[in-house]
Write a protein that holds these residues in place. Structure first.
Motif, PDB file in Angstrom:
ATOM      1  N   GLY B  67       0.823  -1.211   0.000  1.00 41.92           N
ATOM      2  CA  GLY B  67       0.000   0.000   0.000  1.00 41.92           C
ATOM      3  C   GLY B  67       0.854   1.256   0.000  1.00 41.92           C
ATOM      4  O   GLY B  67       2.036   1.227   0.331  1.00 41.92           O
ATOM      5  N   LEU B  68       0.243   2.355  -0.377  1.00 42.56           N
ATOM      6  CA  LEU B  68       0.950   3.630  -0.417  1.00 42.56           C
ATOM      7  C   LEU B  68       1.463   4.026   0.960  1.00 42.56           C
ATOM      8  O   LEU B  68       2.583   4.515   1.104  1.00 42.56           O
ATOM      9  CB  LEU B  68       0.022   4.724  -0.957  1.00 42.56           C
ATOM     10  CG  LEU B  68      -0.210   4.719  -2.465  1.00 42.56           C
ATOM     11  CD1 LEU B  68      -1.399   5.580  -2.824  1.00 42.56           C
ATOM     12  CD2 LEU B  68       1.028   5.202  -3.186  1.00 42.56           C
ATOM     13  N   SER B  69       0.635   3.802   1.963  1.00 44.54           N
ATOM     14  CA  SER B  69       1.033   4.198   3.312  1.00 44.54           C
ATOM     15  C   SER B  69       2.284   3.454   3.753  1.00 44.54           C
ATOM     16  O   SER B  69       3.235   4.043   4.249  1.00 44.54           O
ATOM     17  CB  SER B  69      -0.107   3.944   4.291  1.00 44.54           C
ATOM     18  OG  SER B  69       0.290   4.302   5.595  1.00 44.54           O
ATOM     19  N   ASP B  70       2.284   2.133   3.526  1.00 42.91           N
ATOM     20  CA  ASP B  70       3.449   1.341   3.898  1.00 42.91           C
ATOM     21  C   ASP B  70       4.653   1.737   3.064  1.00 42.91           C
ATOM     22  O   ASP B  70       5.777   1.775   3.560  1.00 42.91           O
ATOM     23  CB  ASP B  70       3.154  -0.147   3.713  1.00 42.91           C
ATOM     24  CG  ASP B  70       2.193  -0.665   4.765  1.00 42.91           C
ATOM     25  OD1 ASP B  70       2.087  -0.013   5.822  1.00 42.91           O
ATOM     26  OD2 ASP B  70       1.552  -1.692   4.525  1.00 42.91           O
ATOM     27  N   PHE B  72       5.397   4.632   1.861  1.00 44.31           N
ATOM     28  CA  PHE B  72       5.969   5.897   2.323  1.00 44.31           C
ATOM     29  C   PHE B  72       6.323   5.862   3.810  1.00 44.31           C
ATOM     30  O   PHE B  72       6.850   6.830   4.335  1.00 44.31           O
ATOM     31  CB  PHE B  72       5.011   7.049   2.051  1.00 44.31           C
ATOM     32  CG  PHE B  72       4.903   7.408   0.603  1.00 44.31           C
ATOM     33  CD1 PHE B  72       6.003   7.909  -0.067  1.00 44.31           C
ATOM     34  CD2 PHE B  72       3.722   7.225  -0.084  1.00 44.31           C
ATOM     35  CE1 PHE B  72       5.913   8.242  -1.417  1.00 44.31           C
ATOM     36  CE2 PHE B  72       3.621   7.561  -1.433  1.00 44.31           C
ATOM     37  CZ  PHE B  72       4.719   8.065  -2.096  1.00 44.31           C
ATOM     38  N   ALA B  73       6.003   4.768   4.467  1.00 49.15           N
ATOM     39  CA  ALA B  73       6.322   4.673   5.887  1.00 49.15           C
ATOM     40  C   ALA B  73       7.829   4.767   6.074  1.00 49.15           C
ATOM     41  O   ALA B  73       8.315   5.185   7.112  1.00 49.15           O
ATOM     42  CB  ALA B  73       5.789   3.378   6.482  1.00 49.15           C
ATOM     43  N   GLU B  91       3.582   0.498  19.888  1.00 46.25           N
ATOM     44  CA  GLU B  91       2.846  -0.602  20.515  1.00 46.25           C
ATOM     45  C   GLU B  91       2.186  -1.442  19.436  1.00 46.25           C
ATOM     46  O   GLU B  91       1.384  -0.947  18.652  1.00 46.25           O
ATOM     47  CB  GLU B  91       1.778  -0.035  21.452  1.00 46.25           C
ATOM     48  CG  GLU B  91       1.097  -1.079  22.320  1.00 46.25           C
ATOM     49  CD  GLU B  91       1.656  -1.082  23.742  1.00 46.25           C
ATOM     50  OE1 GLU B  91       2.063  -0.018  24.211  1.00 46.25           O
ATOM     51  OE2 GLU B  91       1.668  -2.159  24.365  1.00 46.25           O
ATOM     52  N   LYS B  94      -1.206  -7.258  21.424  1.00 44.20           N
ATOM     53  CA  LYS B  94      -2.629  -7.513  21.501  1.00 44.20           C
ATOM     54  C   LYS B  94      -2.892  -8.397  22.712  1.00 44.20           C
ATOM     55  O   LYS B  94      -2.156  -9.324  22.974  1.00 44.20           O
ATOM     56  CB  LYS B  94      -3.139  -8.179  20.228  1.00 44.20           C
ATOM     57  CG  LYS B  94      -2.184  -9.192  19.648  1.00 44.20           C
ATOM     58  CD  LYS B  94      -2.585  -9.582  18.246  1.00 44.20           C
ATOM     59  CE  LYS B  94      -1.499 -10.385  17.560  1.00 44.20           C
ATOM     60  NZ  LYS B  94      -1.785 -10.638  16.141  1.00 44.20           N
ATOM     61  N   GLY B  95      -3.968  -8.099  23.436  1.00 43.99           N
ATOM     62  CA  GLY B  95      -4.322  -8.921  24.572  1.00 43.99           C
ATOM     63  C   GLY B  95      -3.351  -8.778  25.733  1.00 43.99           C
ATOM     64  O   GLY B  95      -2.817  -7.707  25.978  1.00 43.99           O
ATOM     65  N   LYS B 100       6.211  -3.920  22.247  1.00 46.66           N
ATOM     66  CA  LYS B 100       6.592  -2.559  21.898  1.00 46.66           C
ATOM     67  C   LYS B 100       7.790  -2.600  20.979  1.00 46.66           C
ATOM     68  O   LYS B 100       8.847  -3.105  21.352  1.00 46.66           O
ATOM     69  CB  LYS B 100       6.907  -1.751  23.155  1.00 46.66           C
ATOM     70  CG  LYS B 100       5.682  -1.558  24.036  1.00 46.66           C
ATOM     71  CD  LYS B 100       5.981  -0.639  25.197  1.00 46.66           C
ATOM     72  CE  LYS B 100       4.719  -0.403  26.025  1.00 46.66           C
ATOM     73  NZ  LYS B 100       4.977   0.529  27.128  1.00 46.66           N
ATOM     74  N   ASP B 119       1.725 -10.433  30.597  1.00 45.32           N
ATOM     75  CA  ASP B 119       0.939 -10.337  31.818  1.00 45.32           C
ATOM     76  C   ASP B 119       0.832 -11.712  32.455  1.00 45.32           C
ATOM     77  O   ASP B 119       1.156 -12.730  31.839  1.00 45.32           O
ATOM     78  CB  ASP B 119      -0.472  -9.800  31.513  1.00 45.32           C
ATOM     79  CG  ASP B 119      -0.453  -8.289  31.319  1.00 45.32           C
ATOM     80  OD1 ASP B 119       0.554  -7.665  31.684  1.00 45.32           O
ATOM     81  OD2 ASP B 119      -1.441  -7.759  30.796  1.00 45.32           O
ATOM     82  N   LYS B 178       4.704 -10.463  36.304  1.00 49.27           N
ATOM     83  CA  LYS B 178       4.768 -10.264  34.864  1.00 49.27           C
ATOM     84  C   LYS B 178       6.173 -10.567  34.369  1.00 49.27           C
ATOM     85  O   LYS B 178       7.148 -10.431  35.103  1.00 49.27           O
ATOM     86  CB  LYS B 178       4.420  -8.821  34.499  1.00 49.27           C
ATOM     87  CG  LYS B 178       2.974  -8.436  34.707  1.00 49.27           C
ATOM     88  CD  LYS B 178       2.739  -7.008  34.207  1.00 49.27           C
ATOM     89  CE  LYS B 178       1.286  -6.588  34.411  1.00 49.27           C
ATOM     90  NZ  LYS B 178       1.057  -5.219  33.900  1.00 49.27           N
TER      91      LYS B 178
END
Lengths: 190, 190
Positions: B67-70, B72-73, B91, B94-95, B100, B119, B178
């Motif tokens: 994609g364009l966004s990726d 130009f990332a 970040e 998930k869950g 990070k 966790d 943790k």
DNA sequence: TTGCAGTGTTGAAAGTAATGAACATGCCAA
DNA sequence: TTGGCATGTTCATTACTTTCAACACTGCAA
């Protein structure tokens, strides 16, 4: 001979640019001057009548300012999305405060919906958002002490809040369990 | 009359496109056919001799696909970044497992560095990455049970691991606190 | 060698974006 | 009203991207 979706893409780019420019409070000429292009260029792009070069678009976006990647982060495919699985929420939190956003970005949205999880002892500190926005939410589990301006209150399950983001505010987890809040806020104007 | 940095930008776009196309194992003509443009267009863009329109670039990238966004990332500004504040880590978790990432993307990087926080009870389940990569890490706090292939071991503070990502592997938090792991892995090849 | 199929590159011509100078409109104050 | 100043739009010209076709090169097989 030309593929019809080019116009579609050009229009998409144009609408997005217009939204960003107006959000930044800039006129076509003001942005054009800052970007080193002419107002005609911006007018034509926003109207979807041309398919701008990346160089031109890059220079224009620098005047807003926003990067190409962020600009294109809002893709037409994404706007159809209605349902989000829990694990597909975008994690934007930091530290002991977890913020999970519905959708990967705010472009084209009037609201940002967040699932906020405050770990034990989590505290936002006193924050002051400079942008003109409003936010509200309902506590789903646990307890959180909310301070807005001069008012302070401990909210439990089912309690809610709503205030102007420009008012200094602070969230602090209290009690023996994590606190979960579902909130919404109007996005910062670009 | 023309600003010199246009050529710079065009060259940057060209080099990136060439890297992605070759990484995808496509010839200029093969990609052009799939994208609905001519091979000349791709040749000129890759050589940095033209400043492509977003429509053309979008169609070309769809043939890779990316994609364009990726695309130009990966921005030239970003490659200078050396230091990251803790709160600036990206970040991607998930869950109950927080991941990070150092840096917002992997483009131009040979490694991805992660700060992983498990966790209590966090468990990745048995995962099998299909891409050819390697990963390793060191436990910073807490304890985690790591299973790689037929081997299983509980790692404590200071313990480490290193394996081929294609081997089925699993991470499961154990003990009363943790678990934090700093890890690195080679990125998926584009 | 010769032919063929693949690679990327380069020319003139066709198509399209960007410019510069107009235009129409709306708003506020004199 | 009139003028001034801002807004966004439109049009002919200019500049540039894109195409089409040819070119040069490489590797492979007959």
């Amino acid at each position: 001979m030309n593929m019809p979706n080019i116009d579609q893409d050009a229009l998409e780019v144009g609408l997005r640019l217009r939204a960003l420019r107006e959000g930044a409070g800039l006129s076509q000429r003001a942005l054009a001057k800052q970007a080193g292009v002419t107002n005609s260029t911006i007018s034509l792009i926003e109207a979807g009548k041309v398919n701008p070069s990346v160089g031109a678009l890059k220079r224009i976006l620098e005047g807003i300012p926003i990067g190409l990647s962020d600009f294109f982060a809002y893709e037409p495919d994404g706007e159809k999305t209605v349902f989000y699985a829990a694990e597909d929420l975008t994690e934007i939190g930091k530290g002991s405060l977890s913020l999970k956003q519905v959708g990967a970005n705010l472009y084209g949205r009037a609201m940002m919906i967040l699932l906020e999880t405050y770990d034990l002892g989590a505290d936002t500190g006193r924050v002051m958002y400079g942008h003109d926005a409003e936010e509200g939410g309902i506590v789903v589990s646990g307890r959180v002490e909310v301070t807005v301006g001069e008012e302070r209150k401990v909210l439990g399950v089912g309690d809610a809040y709503y205030f102007d983001s420009r008012t200094p505010h602070r969230f602090r987890q209290v009690g023996p369990e994590k606190c979960v809040v579902v909130s919404a806020c109007t996005p910062p104007t670009f």
